[in-house]
Design an enzyme around this catalytic site. Structure first.
Site, short mmCIF file in Angstrom:
data_model
loop_
_atom_site.label_atom_id
_atom_site.label_comp_id
_atom_site.label_asym_id
_atom_site.label_seq_id
_atom_site.Cartn_x
_atom_site.Cartn_y
_atom_site.Cartn_z
N GLY A 27 0.94 -1.05 -0.09
CA GLY A 27 0.07 -0.06 0.07
C GLY A 27 0.77 1.22 0.02
N ASN A 28 0.33 2.54 -0.37
CA ASN A 28 0.82 3.61 -0.41
C ASN A 28 -0.28 4.57 -0.53
OD1 ASN A 28 0.56 3.82 -3.31
ND2 ASN A 28 1.75 2.19 -3.12
N GLY A 43 9.89 0.87 -0.31
CA GLY A 43 10.54 0.19 0.72
C GLY A 43 10.01 0.53 2.30
N SER A 71 6.84 2.47 -5.85
CA SER A 71 6.64 1.76 -7.48
C SER A 71 5.61 2.02 -7.98
CB SER A 71 7.19 0.50 -7.65
OG SER A 71 6.22 -0.36 -6.66
N GLU A 72 4.36 2.60 -7.14
CA GLU A 72 3.02 2.82 -7.72
C GLU A 72 2.90 4.36 -8.01
OE1 GLU A 72 1.27 0.74 -8.94
OE2 GLU A 72 1.27 -1.23 -7.68
N HIS A 91 -4.15 3.96 -1.77
CA HIS A 91 -3.92 2.53 -2.10
C HIS A 91 -3.51 1.62 -1.20
CE1 HIS A 91 -2.48 -0.73 -4.56
NE2 HIS A 91 -1.21 -0.42 -4.23
N HIS A 93 -4.01 -2.64 0.52
CA HIS A 93 -4.35 -4.08 0.43
C HIS A 93 -5.09 -4.89 1.34
CE1 HIS A 93 -0.05 -3.85 -2.08
NE2 HIS A 93 -1.03 -3.10 -2.59
#
Length: 186
Positions: A27-28, A43, A71-72, A91, A93
């Site tokens: 997630g982010n 990370g 990375s998203e 975002h 999970h």
């Protein structure tokens, strides 16, 4: 200004982990302020996030801070470009939403009045590899017509005019997925 934005990202990232909406490195979240996007660093773990683990990029994806973005980041940028009124993205999970995405093909049913009011619909986006431009494009297209989407085998994306709004929409998506799952009669 940036200290307050980073504090919000830290607060809601930790809250997402506490509430079981994400685990480990998953997630982010991001906040857009003008031409800058503040986003979880690659990370970083949401449970013990610090302000130093927030990357800053511009709307073209160029790194402004010394910390590399998640990375998203393409997913976030593509949504911000398609929906200029959106200033925050979650975002995550969450387990019930991911489970639902493996069973339902098109859209998660709306069960509660709150989901009807705040989400209206919860489409499911077909699988695309994480972090890719292809995933960013398909999710952004979906988010043009909804404030939430579930990505098959991956997680959810919700948007808002504040991180608080995006976060609570994410909770509504997971609540909807959980209620749907618990009400199934196989």
């Amino acid at each position: 200004m940036s200290r307050a934005i980073k504090a919000q990202l830290v607060k809601y990232s930790r809250l997402a982990h506490e509430r079981g909406l994400t685990a480990a490195f998953g997630g982010n979240m991001s906040i857009r302020k003008g031409n800058l996007v503040f986003i979880k660093a690659t990370g970083a773990v949401m449970d013990d996030m610090t302000g130093e683990q927030i990357a800053v990029i511009d709307m073209k994806g160029r790194q402004v801070s010394g910390v590399r973005p998640s990375s998203e980041y393409r997913l976030h940028l593509e949504i911000y470009h398609k929906r200029p009124e959106v200033t925050a993205i979650a975002h995550l999970h969450p387990p019930y939403s991911i489970t639902a995405s493996t069973i339902i093909d098109v859209e998660l049913p709306i069960i509660t009045p709150e989901a009807e009011i705040y989400l209206k619909r919860i489409p499911i986006v077909p699988f695309r590899p994480a972090g890719t431009e292809e995933l960013a494009r398909i999710v952004a297209e979906t988010i043009c017509h909804s404030d939430a989407a579930i990505m098959e085998n991956h997680g959810i994306v919700t948007v808002g005019r504040s991180l608080r709004e995006a976060f609570y929409k994410a909770e509504l998506v997971e609540e909807s997925a959980k209620l749907w799952y618990l009400s199934r009669r196989d």
